[in-house]
Design a protein around this motif. Structure first.
Motif, short mmCIF file in Angstrom:
data_model
loop_
_atom_site.label_atom_id
_atom_site.label_comp_id
_atom_site.label_asym_id
_atom_site.label_seq_id
_atom_site.Cartn_x
_atom_site.Cartn_y
_atom_site.Cartn_z
N ARG A 154 38.45 47.17 48.55
CA ARG A 154 38.50 48.09 47.42
C ARG A 154 39.06 47.35 46.20
NH1 ARG A 154 35.67 50.03 50.33
NH2 ARG A 154 35.57 52.14 51.21
N GLU A 155 38.76 47.89 45.03
CA GLU A 155 39.24 47.33 43.77
C GLU A 155 40.04 48.40 43.03
OE1 GLU A 155 37.17 44.75 40.29
OE2 GLU A 155 36.36 46.78 40.53
N VAL A 156 41.22 48.01 42.55
CA VAL A 156 41.99 48.88 41.67
C VAL A 156 41.93 48.31 40.26
CG1 VAL A 156 44.16 47.69 42.24
CG2 VAL A 156 44.22 49.97 41.22
N VAL A 157 41.67 49.17 39.30
CA VAL A 157 41.59 48.78 37.90
C VAL A 157 42.68 49.54 37.14
CG1 VAL A 157 40.15 48.77 35.81
CG2 VAL A 157 39.13 48.33 38.06
N GLU A 187 48.48 38.51 27.71
CA GLU A 187 49.21 38.99 26.54
C GLU A 187 50.12 40.18 26.88
OE1 GLU A 187 46.59 39.77 23.33
OE2 GLU A 187 45.85 37.70 23.20
N LEU A 188 49.92 40.78 28.06
CA LEU A 188 50.73 41.92 28.48
C LEU A 188 51.67 41.54 29.62
CD1 LEU A 188 47.98 44.70 28.37
CD2 LEU A 188 49.67 44.14 26.63
N GLU A 189 52.01 40.26 29.69
CA GLU A 189 52.84 39.77 30.79
C GLU A 189 54.22 40.44 30.82
OE1 GLU A 189 54.04 35.46 32.80
OE2 GLU A 189 53.18 35.56 30.78
N LYS A 190 54.73 40.89 29.67
CA LYS A 190 56.05 41.52 29.64
C LYS A 190 56.10 42.82 30.44
CE LYS A 190 57.74 39.55 25.31
NZ LYS A 190 58.25 39.83 23.94
N ARG A 191 54.95 43.37 30.73
CA ARG A 191 54.89 44.56 31.58
C ARG A 191 55.08 44.23 33.07
NH1 ARG A 191 52.38 49.49 30.29
NH2 ARG A 191 51.91 49.78 28.07
N SER A 192 55.10 42.94 33.42
CA SER A 192 55.16 42.50 34.82
C SER A 192 54.03 43.12 35.64
CB SER A 192 56.51 42.85 35.43
OG SER A 192 57.58 42.30 34.70
N PRO A 193 52.78 42.90 35.22
CA PRO A 193 51.67 43.55 35.91
C PRO A 193 51.52 43.13 37.37
CG PRO A 193 50.87 42.00 34.24
CD PRO A 193 52.32 42.13 34.05
N GLY A 194 51.88 41.89 37.71
CA GLY A 194 51.79 41.48 39.11
C GLY A 194 52.72 42.28 39.99
N THR A 195 53.95 42.49 39.54
CA THR A 195 54.89 43.32 40.28
C THR A 195 54.40 44.75 40.36
OG1 THR A 195 56.79 41.93 39.70
CG2 THR A 195 57.26 44.21 40.29
N PHE A 196 53.89 45.26 39.24
CA PHE A 196 53.39 46.62 39.23
C PHE A 196 52.24 46.79 40.22
CE2 PHE A 196 50.49 49.87 37.50
CZ PHE A 196 51.33 50.97 37.59
N VAL A 198 51.77 45.23 43.07
CA VAL A 198 52.30 45.32 44.44
C VAL A 198 52.96 46.67 44.66
CG1 VAL A 198 53.91 44.34 46.11
CG2 VAL A 198 52.60 42.82 44.62
N LEU A 199 53.71 47.16 43.69
CA LEU A 199 54.34 48.47 43.82
C LEU A 199 53.28 49.57 43.96
CD1 LEU A 199 57.14 48.06 41.14
CD2 LEU A 199 57.45 48.10 43.63
N TRP A 200 52.19 49.43 43.22
CA TRP A 200 51.10 50.40 43.36
C TRP A 200 50.49 50.31 44.76
CZ3 TRP A 200 46.01 50.34 44.65
CH2 TRP A 200 45.28 51.51 44.39
N LEU A 201 50.31 49.11 45.27
CA LEU A 201 49.74 48.94 46.61
C LEU A 201 50.64 49.56 47.68
CD1 LEU A 201 48.34 45.29 46.41
CD2 LEU A 201 47.00 47.39 46.70
N VAL A 202 51.95 49.45 47.52
CA VAL A 202 52.86 50.10 48.46
C VAL A 202 52.59 51.60 48.49
CG1 VAL A 202 55.27 50.72 48.89
CG2 VAL A 202 54.68 48.36 48.33
N GLU A 203 52.48 52.22 47.31
CA GLU A 203 52.23 53.66 47.25
C GLU A 203 50.85 54.01 47.77
OE1 GLU A 203 54.39 56.08 46.67
OE2 GLU A 203 55.82 54.41 46.66
#
Length: 256
Positions: A154-157, A187-196, A198-203
């Motif tokens: 699956r793909e999450v966008v 350019e949106l690295e300050k949002r920590s998208p990689g961490t977000f 993983v947190l989304w995948l946990v949920e």
């Protein structure tokens, strides 16, 4: 026979089968995780990579690329260990809670992987900003590396006010999700998208009643892999093929 015992027996049978194949390791190449070391892989292509079969391969330290499963088989090194997060017991850290707050405006959509020009352009920008040039970012690579995927993928966008923040692929088995790849707008690295992600995948794992989230290989001493150990509690695959609890925040062992 209980479910765990049945899965254990099936995993043992698969391990014996893989061992009987006499797979040749790939020629040595520079290790991407530990400087001064060489990396070698063994790989095979099952006739049909079903979710159930892939779940067994995950527990034998294999990962997936397209319809091929592979695992490291390096000379004198066994540092690449499968890491999985216990989603039932996971509690975000203070920093992870702040990451969720920063991304409260993010909208996620999930479906089968769909390559688009918009995603490809983002993928190229991500590689230019974050990678060492080993990957070209070509259209062929984008389609084959990310989107030549089995039915379980699956793909999450993620979007912010309609703008593409990032996209990630993950595999779905009966009791687990397995992260495949994630790329995002540098350019949106300050949002920590990689961490977000993983947190989304946990949920998402919790929504699907999946206990485990597999995050791929963890390599002690690799700065690139250090972030994975911040998602606790987690387990690491040991040399005997058993998952063992990782350290707690206080430095002790989970479960005594």
């Amino acid at each position: 026979m209980t479910g765990d015992a049945s899965a254990g027996a099936a995993r043992a049978r698969l391990a014996r089968l893989v061992g009987s194949l006499g797979l040749d390791a790939s020629p040595p190449s520079p290790c991407p995780y530990l400087p001064g070391r060489d990396s070698r892989l063994v790989a095979l292509r099952p006739n049909r990579l079903s979710p159930r079969l892939y779940a067994l391969f995950l527990d034998l330290n294999f990962r997936r690329l397209r319809d091929v499963v592979y695992r490291p088989q390096c000379d004198g090194c066994r540092e690449c260990r499968e890491l999985r997060v216990d989603t039932r017991r996971f509690q975000p850290t203070r920093a992870q809670r702040r990451c969720l707050q920063r991304n409260e405006d993010v909208v996620a959509s999930v479906g089968r992987p769909q390559p688009t020009g918009e995603k490809h352009a983002l993928y190229r920008r991500y590689l230019e900003a974050r990678h060492d040039g080993a990957m070209s970012g070509s259209s062929e690579e984008f389609h084959e590396f990310l989107h030549a995927a089995p039915e379980m993928t699956r793909e999450v966008v993620f979007r912010v006010a309609g703008m593409l923040l990032g996209a990630g692929l993950f595999d779905v088995t009966s009791d687990a999700l397995s992260a495949v790849y994630f790329y995002f707008d540098p350019e949106l690295e300050k949002r920590s998208p990689g961490t977000f992600n993983v947190l989304w995948l946990v949920e998402e794992a919790r929504r699907r009643s999946c206990r485990w989230l597999y995050l791929g290989y963890y390599v002690a001493g690799s700065q690139h892999m250090a972030y994975k150990a911040s998602f606790r509690p987690y387990e690491l695959l040991d040399d005997a093929g058993r998952f063992r609890p990782g350290p707690t925040r206080s430095g002790g062992r989970i479960g005594g």
